[in-house]
Motif scaffolding. Structure first.
Motif, short mmCIF file in Angstrom:
data_model
loop_
_atom_site.label_atom_id
_atom_site.label_comp_id
_atom_site.label_asym_id
_atom_site.label_seq_id
_atom_site.Cartn_x
_atom_site.Cartn_y
_atom_site.Cartn_z
N GLY A 98 67.63 71.31 42.09
CA GLY A 98 66.78 70.47 41.27
C GLY A 98 66.40 69.12 41.86
O GLY A 98 65.82 68.28 41.16
N ILE A 99 66.69 68.89 43.12
CA ILE A 99 66.30 67.62 43.74
C ILE A 99 64.79 67.55 43.92
O ILE A 99 64.18 66.51 43.73
N CYS A 100 64.20 68.69 44.28
CA CYS A 100 62.76 68.80 44.46
C CYS A 100 62.27 69.98 43.62
O CYS A 100 63.03 70.91 43.34
N GLY A 101 61.00 69.96 43.30
CA GLY A 101 60.40 71.09 42.61
C GLY A 101 59.96 72.15 43.61
O GLY A 101 59.84 71.88 44.81
N PRO A 102 59.71 73.37 43.13
CA PRO A 102 59.28 74.46 44.02
C PRO A 102 58.02 74.14 44.82
O PRO A 102 57.81 74.69 45.90
N SER A 103 57.18 73.24 44.31
CA SER A 103 55.96 72.89 45.05
C SER A 103 56.29 72.27 46.41
O SER A 103 55.47 72.32 47.34
N ALA A 104 57.49 71.69 46.55
CA ALA A 104 57.88 71.11 47.84
C ALA A 104 57.97 72.19 48.91
O ALA A 104 57.66 71.92 50.08
N LEU A 105 58.38 73.40 48.52
CA LEU A 105 58.47 74.48 49.51
C LEU A 105 57.09 74.87 50.02
O LEU A 105 56.93 75.16 51.21
N VAL A 106 56.13 74.87 49.13
CA VAL A 106 54.75 75.18 49.53
C VAL A 106 54.22 74.08 50.44
O VAL A 106 53.66 74.34 51.51
N ARG A 107 54.42 72.85 50.01
CA ARG A 107 53.94 71.68 50.78
C ARG A 107 54.57 71.65 52.18
O ARG A 107 53.91 71.34 53.16
N ASP A 108 55.86 71.97 52.28
CA ASP A 108 56.60 71.86 53.54
C ASP A 108 56.56 73.12 54.39
O ASP A 108 57.08 73.12 55.51
N PHE A 109 55.96 74.19 53.88
CA PHE A 109 56.05 75.48 54.57
C PHE A 109 55.58 75.40 56.03
O PHE A 109 56.30 75.83 56.94
N ALA A 110 54.41 74.87 56.28
CA ALA A 110 53.85 74.87 57.63
C ALA A 110 54.66 74.03 58.61
O ALA A 110 54.75 74.37 59.80
N ALA A 111 55.28 72.96 58.14
CA ALA A 111 55.99 72.05 59.04
C ALA A 111 57.49 72.31 59.10
O ALA A 111 58.15 71.87 60.05
N VAL A 112 58.05 73.03 58.12
CA VAL A 112 59.50 73.21 58.08
C VAL A 112 59.88 74.69 58.15
O VAL A 112 60.57 75.12 59.07
N THR A 113 59.43 75.47 57.18
CA THR A 113 59.87 76.87 57.10
C THR A 113 59.25 77.74 58.18
O THR A 113 59.96 78.54 58.81
N LEU A 114 57.95 77.61 58.39
CA LEU A 114 57.29 78.46 59.39
C LEU A 114 57.85 78.26 60.80
O LEU A 114 58.17 79.24 61.48
N PRO A 115 58.01 77.02 61.27
CA PRO A 115 58.62 76.86 62.60
C PRO A 115 60.04 77.44 62.67
O PRO A 115 60.43 78.00 63.70
N ALA A 116 60.79 77.34 61.58
CA ALA A 116 62.14 77.91 61.56
C ALA A 116 62.08 79.43 61.69
O ALA A 116 62.84 80.02 62.48
N LEU A 117 61.19 80.06 60.94
CA LEU A 117 61.06 81.52 61.01
C LEU A 117 60.60 81.97 62.39
O LEU A 117 61.15 82.92 62.97
N ILE A 118 59.60 81.29 62.91
CA ILE A 118 59.09 81.65 64.24
C ILE A 118 60.17 81.45 65.29
O ILE A 118 60.38 82.32 66.15
#
Length: 142
Positions: A98-118
């Motif tokens: 609950g520190i951030c809302g789910p929209s943070a995952l969408v906002r951060d996807f290209a800079a955080v999650t996608l590079p991690a997955l790649i």
């Protein structure tokens, strides 16, 4: 073809990490206000941002050195990927508690999650390539 694609993707990740780390070190305040969502994660802390900037320099260097040095590739890419994946998982944890809302995952996807997955896919590829070609330590294999 797959090999060239993987090496090219890692070069892009490496250069992006070096650019990000350099920006964080040279101008942490500008980085803090330029990156979407960062200002919602806590107050500006120049020392902390420069610490993370150093990490990004190490990650970028690990990707690029691993590209040029097949003997070290799997270890360097895996180490860089481990941090990137941990960072992405931390973002998911912040949403889960609950520190951030789910929209943070969408906002951060290209800079955080996608590079991690790649990076995770590329690290696994490098481990498999190394296992399948024990002569990868030779200069001709680069």
């Amino acid at each position: 073809m797959l090999r060239q694609t993987c090496l090219g993707a890692v070069v892009v990740l490496g250069v992006a990490a070096l650019a990000n780390g350099t920006f964080m070190l040279i101008s942490p305040a500008n980085w803090y206000f330029a990156v979407p969502g960062v200002t919602t994660t806590g107050p500006f802390n120049q020392h902390f941002l420069r610490d993370i900037g150093l990490i990004f320099l190490f990650i970028g260097t690990a990707f690029l050195v691993g590209t040029a040095q097949p003997t070290w590739r799997a270890a360097l890419w895996s180490a860089a990927s481990l941090w990137l994946c941990g960072h992405a998982l931390f973002h998911f944890w912040e949403v889960a508690v609950g520190i951030c809302g789910p929209s943070a995952l969408v906002r951060d996807f290209a800079a955080v999650t996608l590079p991690a997955l790649i990076s995770a896919v590329l690290a696994l590829w490098s481990v498999g390539e190394r296992a399948g070609h024990p002569d990868k330590g030779s200069a001709a294999a680069a």
